[in-house]
Motif scaffolding. Structure first.
Motif, PDB file in Angstrom:
ATOM      1  N   ARG A 108       0.794  -1.086   0.031  1.00  0.00           N
ATOM      2  CA  ARG A 108      -0.125  -0.023   0.032  1.00  0.00           C
ATOM      3  C   ARG A 108       0.991   1.361   0.093  1.00  0.00           C
ATOM      4  NH1 ARG A 108      -4.642  -0.457   4.153  1.00  0.00           N
ATOM      5  NH2 ARG A 108      -2.771  -0.255   5.698  1.00  0.00           N
ATOM      6  N   TYR A 113      -3.256   3.622  -2.092  1.00  0.00           N
ATOM      7  CA  TYR A 113      -3.723   2.925  -3.242  1.00  0.00           C
ATOM      8  C   TYR A 113      -2.727   1.651  -3.290  1.00  0.00           C
ATOM      9  CZ  TYR A 113      -5.954   2.219  -7.765  1.00  0.00           C
ATOM     10  OH  TYR A 113      -6.754   1.568  -8.665  1.00  0.00           O
ATOM     11  N   PRO A 114      -3.150   0.576  -3.702  1.00  0.00           N
ATOM     12  CA  PRO A 114      -2.191  -0.806  -3.863  1.00  0.00           C
ATOM     13  C   PRO A 114      -1.266  -0.392  -4.832  1.00  0.00           C
ATOM     14  CG  PRO A 114      -4.264  -1.291  -4.489  1.00  0.00           C
ATOM     15  CD  PRO A 114      -4.670   0.223  -3.945  1.00  0.00           C
ATOM     16  N   HIS A 177      -3.922  -4.848   6.817  1.00  0.00           N
ATOM     17  CA  HIS A 177      -4.811  -4.878   5.671  1.00  0.00           C
ATOM     18  C   HIS A 177      -6.146  -5.673   5.773  1.00  0.00           C
ATOM     19  CE1 HIS A 177      -3.235  -8.734   4.341  1.00  0.00           C
ATOM     20  NE2 HIS A 177      -2.195  -8.157   4.817  1.00  0.00           N
ATOM     21  N   VAL A 347      -7.325  -4.549  -0.300  1.00  0.00           N
ATOM     22  CA  VAL A 347      -6.467  -3.288   0.044  1.00  0.00           C
ATOM     23  C   VAL A 347      -7.024  -2.014  -0.315  1.00  0.00           C
ATOM     24  CG1 VAL A 347      -4.100  -2.376   0.091  1.00  0.00           C
ATOM     25  CG2 VAL A 347      -4.410  -4.769   0.279  1.00  0.00           C
ATOM     26  N   ARG A 348      -7.589  -1.740  -1.567  1.00  0.00           N
ATOM     27  CA  ARG A 348      -8.288  -0.405  -1.989  1.00  0.00           C
ATOM     28  C   ARG A 348      -9.284  -0.183  -1.310  1.00  0.00           C
ATOM     29  NH1 ARG A 348     -10.579  -1.049  -7.778  1.00  0.00           N
ATOM     30  NH2 ARG A 348     -11.888  -2.169  -6.595  1.00  0.00           N
TER      31      ARG A 348
END
Length: 410
Positions: A108, A113-114, A177, A347-348
């Motif tokens: 990240r 953002y990933p 995450h 993640v996003r």
């Protein structure tokens, strides 16, 4: 069940040597395993290289072109588009074909953002869940110093990634995450029940044949000396004449003159049969046939011209086994790319998605063999007839997958 970081480090140490050896063959830096005692010591320093292993890998890697996702409900294609889409998929495919498995590391960024990064099989490993080809835990070396000593390592677990700097845990870098799997995704070439991490395109046969060809090159160099300067002999020289005999001059000279001795006797001169290079050329062709059969290539691909096909159909027919191998690799690589997109979406969005929610998402690939003008004409006639029988059965998406052409109306 977690095996722990020490277990994964030991596992990587065992596997990295095999991966390194295959990269040496791919980069043509492998040494010759010469076991012959007949080769003169003056010739043992000669080094040779052969690009057949690189050809075996590139012949498939260059034809496997990732073209995005279909039914992309979670917009994972946008994540790939923001992570070097022209480099990331190709790099992971190439590394997987060489080492049997590569990994996409997901992190990240500072903006939340990933990001994605490809790690080769010699710097990452893990324990795999064979039901979905995701890891249950993973380990990767992210950075090394000039002496190849790890300076930044990562231990991947569900919902958390721990980072180690110079062997010590750095809690300030710990990433928490929402992904239910480790953020290290394997991209595997041809896995099976016995080898869940796949098989390398550079097989043992490829390496053995390469070694045999390199030894043939060395023998050819030795024989070339005798081929260029055939061995000559002289019988009946006196001891005085032998002491003054200039061997190097006699080797390259086309004319030798000897007079009679004090008793009026003259020496007898002759020449051994000239060495032929034909057996070595035939031996190389035999090795090329074995290598071509192992890698689904043709003799023409390895530099021995026969009858070069000129049209699309002939080229495709001669590489039918190569096409099937590429199609098989596409299926397993596609699973890895979807898994990477799935975890990156977690993640996003900071949401723990269920993997089954991505079941309808499909990877899209460019055609393995791009058709020429004649093939496009025949394909167009076939599409017209199919759509006449079943209206609108073949649309622009299907045409794009078969030909690689894009419509200006899209």
């Amino acid at each position: 069940m977690e095996y722990g970081l020490p277990y994964l480090k030991k596992k990587l140490a065992q596997k990295s040597l095999r991966v390194s050896m295959r990269y040496q063959y791919y980069e043509m830096k492998n040494h010759i395993n010469d076991f012959s005692s007949m080769i003169p010591s003056d010739f043992r320093w000669l080094a040779y290289s052969l690009g057949w292993c690189a050809k075996a890998v590139d012949s498939i890697a260059d034809r496997i072109v990732f073209d995005g996702f279909d039914n992309d409900d979670f917009q994972i294609g946008s994540i790939f588009n923001l992570n070097n889409p022209d480099i990331l998929p190709d790099s992971s495919v190439l590394s997987s074909l060489i080492s049997s498995c590569s990994f996409i590391y997901i992190g990240r960024g500072d903006d939340g953002y990933p990001f994605m990064q490809v790690i080769d099989g010699g710097n990452a490993t893990g324990t795999i869940d064979t039901t979905n080809n995701l890891l249950t835990e993973g380990y990767a070396v992210l950075e090394r110093d000039d002496h190849k000593k790890p300076t930044l390592e990562a231990y991947f677990r569900p919902f958390q990634t721990d980072y180690y700097v110079n062997g010590k845990l750095d809690e300030s870098l710990t990433l928490v995450h929402s992904a239910p799997y480790p953020l290290l995704v394997p991209i595997i070439n041809r896995p099976d029940a016995r080898r869940p991490f796949g098989r390398s395109r550079i097989s043992r046969t490829c390496m053995d044949v390469t070694q045999a060809v390199l030894r043939t090159f060395r023998r050819m160099d030795v024989s070339a000396e005798f081929y260029s300067f055939p061995q000559k002999y002289v019988l009946g020289l006196s001891d005085k004449a032998i002491k003054g005999f200039d061997k190097p001059k006699a080797t390259i000279s086309s004319f030798l003159a000897f007079g009679n001795d004090e008793d009026g006797n003259k020496p007898t001169m002759g020449q051994f049969q000239q060495q032929s290079m034909t057996p070595y050329v035939e031996e190389l062709k035999a090795f090329a046939s074995v290598f071509a059969g192992e890698t689904n290539l043709t003799i023409d691909d390895l530099g021995f011209s026969t009858a070069n096909p000129q049209n699309y159909d002939a080229i495709r027919a001669s590489h039918e086994q190569l096409r099937l191998a590429a199609r098989k690799s596409q299926r397993t690589f596609g699973v890895g790319f979807i898994n990477a997109g799935y975890l990156a979406a977690c993640v996003r969005d900071d949401v723990t998605y269920d993997r089954r929610a991505f079941a309808n998402t499909k990877p899209v690939w460019a055609p393995i063999f791009e058709p020429d003008a004649a093939a496009l004409g025949a394909l167009g006639d076939a599409i017209l007839k199919i759509n006449q029988a079943v209206p609108d059965f073949v649309g622009s998406k299907a045409v794009h997958r078969m030909t690689g052409l894009e419509s200006d109306n899209d």
